[in-house]
Design a protein around this motif. Structure first.
Motif, short mmCIF file in Angstrom:
data_model
loop_
_atom_site.label_atom_id
_atom_site.label_comp_id
_atom_site.label_asym_id
_atom_site.label_seq_id
_atom_site.Cartn_x
_atom_site.Cartn_y
_atom_site.Cartn_z
N LEU A 1 0.83 -1.21 0.00
CA LEU A 1 0.00 0.00 0.00
C LEU A 1 0.86 1.26 0.00
CD1 LEU A 1 -2.77 -1.11 2.52
CD2 LEU A 1 -3.10 -0.61 0.09
N GLY A 2 2.09 1.15 0.51
CA GLY A 2 3.03 2.27 0.46
C GLY A 2 2.64 3.43 1.33
N THR A 3 3.04 4.61 0.92
CA THR A 3 2.85 5.82 1.71
C THR A 3 1.40 6.11 2.07
OG1 THR A 3 4.86 6.80 0.81
CG2 THR A 3 3.25 8.31 1.76
N PRO A 4 0.43 5.94 1.15
CA PRO A 4 -0.96 6.27 1.53
C PRO A 4 -1.51 5.38 2.63
CG PRO A 4 -0.71 6.19 -0.86
CD PRO A 4 0.54 5.61 -0.28
N GLY A 5 -0.92 4.18 2.82
CA GLY A 5 -1.45 3.27 3.82
C GLY A 5 -2.80 2.72 3.40
N GLY A 6 -3.51 2.11 4.34
CA GLY A 6 -4.80 1.53 4.00
C GLY A 6 -5.74 1.49 5.17
N THR A 7 -7.04 1.46 4.87
CA THR A 7 -8.05 1.33 5.91
C THR A 7 -8.14 -0.12 6.36
OG1 THR A 7 -9.82 0.86 4.34
CG2 THR A 7 -9.37 3.19 4.83
N LEU A 8 -8.85 -0.34 7.44
CA LEU A 8 -9.07 -1.70 7.91
C LEU A 8 -9.73 -2.54 6.82
CD1 LEU A 8 -9.08 -3.85 10.13
CD2 LEU A 8 -11.24 -2.87 10.95
N GLY A 9 -10.68 -1.94 6.12
CA GLY A 9 -11.36 -2.64 5.03
C GLY A 9 -10.42 -3.00 3.90
N ASP A 10 -9.53 -2.07 3.55
CA ASP A 10 -8.55 -2.33 2.49
C ASP A 10 -7.70 -3.55 2.84
OD1 ASP A 10 -9.36 -0.05 1.10
OD2 ASP A 10 -7.85 1.22 2.05
N ILE A 11 -7.23 -3.57 4.09
CA ILE A 11 -6.31 -4.63 4.52
C ILE A 11 -7.03 -5.97 4.62
CG2 ILE A 11 -4.83 -5.38 6.44
CD1 ILE A 11 -4.43 -2.26 6.93
N ALA A 12 -8.27 -5.95 5.13
CA ALA A 12 -9.04 -7.19 5.21
C ALA A 12 -9.30 -7.76 3.82
CB ALA A 12 -10.36 -6.93 5.93
N LYS A 13 -9.65 -6.89 2.87
CA LYS A 13 -9.94 -7.35 1.50
C LYS A 13 -8.69 -7.91 0.84
CE LYS A 13 -11.76 -5.74 -2.95
NZ LYS A 13 -12.33 -4.57 -3.68
N ALA A 14 -7.55 -7.23 1.01
CA ALA A 14 -6.31 -7.67 0.35
C ALA A 14 -5.79 -8.99 0.92
CB ALA A 14 -5.25 -6.58 0.48
N THR A 15 -6.01 -9.21 2.20
CA THR A 15 -5.51 -10.45 2.83
C THR A 15 -6.52 -11.59 2.76
OG1 THR A 15 -6.34 -9.73 4.99
CG2 THR A 15 -4.03 -9.21 4.46
N GLY A 16 -7.78 -11.25 2.56
CA GLY A 16 -8.82 -12.27 2.61
C GLY A 16 -9.30 -12.57 4.01
N PHE A 17 -8.81 -11.82 5.00
CA PHE A 17 -9.24 -12.02 6.37
C PHE A 17 -10.50 -11.21 6.64
CE2 PHE A 17 -4.41 -12.16 7.37
CZ PHE A 17 -4.32 -13.43 6.81
N GLY A 18 -11.26 -11.63 7.62
CA GLY A 18 -12.37 -10.82 8.08
C GLY A 18 -11.85 -9.59 8.80
#
Length: 267
Positions: free
Chosen positions: A26-43
């Motif tokens: 995600l780099g400098t902008p970072g990510g929301t909790l939703g972004d990270i959950a979607k990218a990892t496949g985790f809830g």
């Protein structure tokens, strides 16, 4: 349906590593909790628990303004300490110059959310050492000269929010308690630098200057600590001038490599 967090240590480490890789991508902008959950496949619950654990270890942090998650300085410290961190890399020769010229111990700290983290330290030649902060050590933002210099450079509303959020943690540092820190901030803003006399360790003084980005927000702080008689009177004023010039040069060097967005996200 949310994937349950596997209780086996190896699987837990694997999932934490997956979150770290996403944060890196995600780099400098970072990510929301939703972004990270979607990218990892985790809830979201699983992702949040992993991010909370990573935050506790200094490997991730959440920007209080944007609510986005970023890699923490702990990652840089593990990967050849702060040498992979652009600010730490640029600061190393600065710390060496400060230590050589003053004979005292020089530090650089950065902000991560509600805390300040030491990412570099250089000892001088003076025989009495004042190692008040270890590389990788964190404190509530505003504690110690370096953290106080960073906190005092923020907007008034943000300063108030941070002090209130850190009130319980600040209670572990009575000289910087939530009811005393606003006065120290005002003193720092009036002087133009942070000057701490024996508030962290008796008989040890410290002085610090913020390193500002192009937008005026603090990227880091440079500080010097020594026994009290070495940071006092005219010598304290000389040290303040020295730190101010080094902070100016470091700020200019970082401005050539950090975009305005980079500078914003280091807050």
């Amino acid at each position: 349906m949310e994937k349950d967090l596997d209780v086996t240590p190896v699987k837990s480490i694997s999932r934490a590593a997956a979150v770290l890789r996403v944060l890196a991508d995600l780099g400098t902008p970072g990510g929301t909790l939703g972004d990270i959950a979607k990218a990892t496949g985790f809830g979201k619950g699983t992702a949040h628990r992993i991010l909370a654990a990573l935050n506790d270890e200094g490997f991730a942090y959440q920007n209080l303004t944007t609510r986005r998650y970023h890699l923490g300085a702990g990652i840089g410290l593990l990967a050849r300490r702060a040498s992979v961190n652009e600010i730490g890399s640029f600061a190393q020769p600065v710390l060496m110059r400060l230590a050589d010229e003053t004979g005292d111990t020089a530090y650089i700290q950065v902000r991560e959310g509600l805390r300040s983290v030491c990412i570099g330290r250089q000892q001088g030649t003076y025989p009495i050492k004042t190692l008040s902060l270890d590389v990788g050590q964190s404190r509530p933002l505003g504690v110690g000269s370096g953290g106080l210099a960073i906190l005092s450079s923020l907007a008034p509303a943000e300063i108030t929010t941070i002090i209130e959020a850190n009130a319980r943690w600040l209670a572990e540092y009575p000289a910087f308690a939530a009811d005393k820190l606003p006065g120290l901030v005002r003193q720092t803003q009036s002087l133009g630098y942070a000057y701490v006399e024996g508030l962290v360790l008796p008989g040890i003084n410290a002085i610090a200057m913020p390193v500002l980005g192009q937008d005026g927000h603090p990227l880091a702080s440079l500080s010097i600590t020594a026994i009290a008689e070495r940071i006092h009177g005219d010598r304290a004023l000389w040290l303040a001038g020295l730190l101010r010039e080094e902070a100016r040069q470091l700020s200019a060097a970082l401005a050539r490599t950090l975009s305005p967005r980079n500078a914003q996200e280091t807050k």
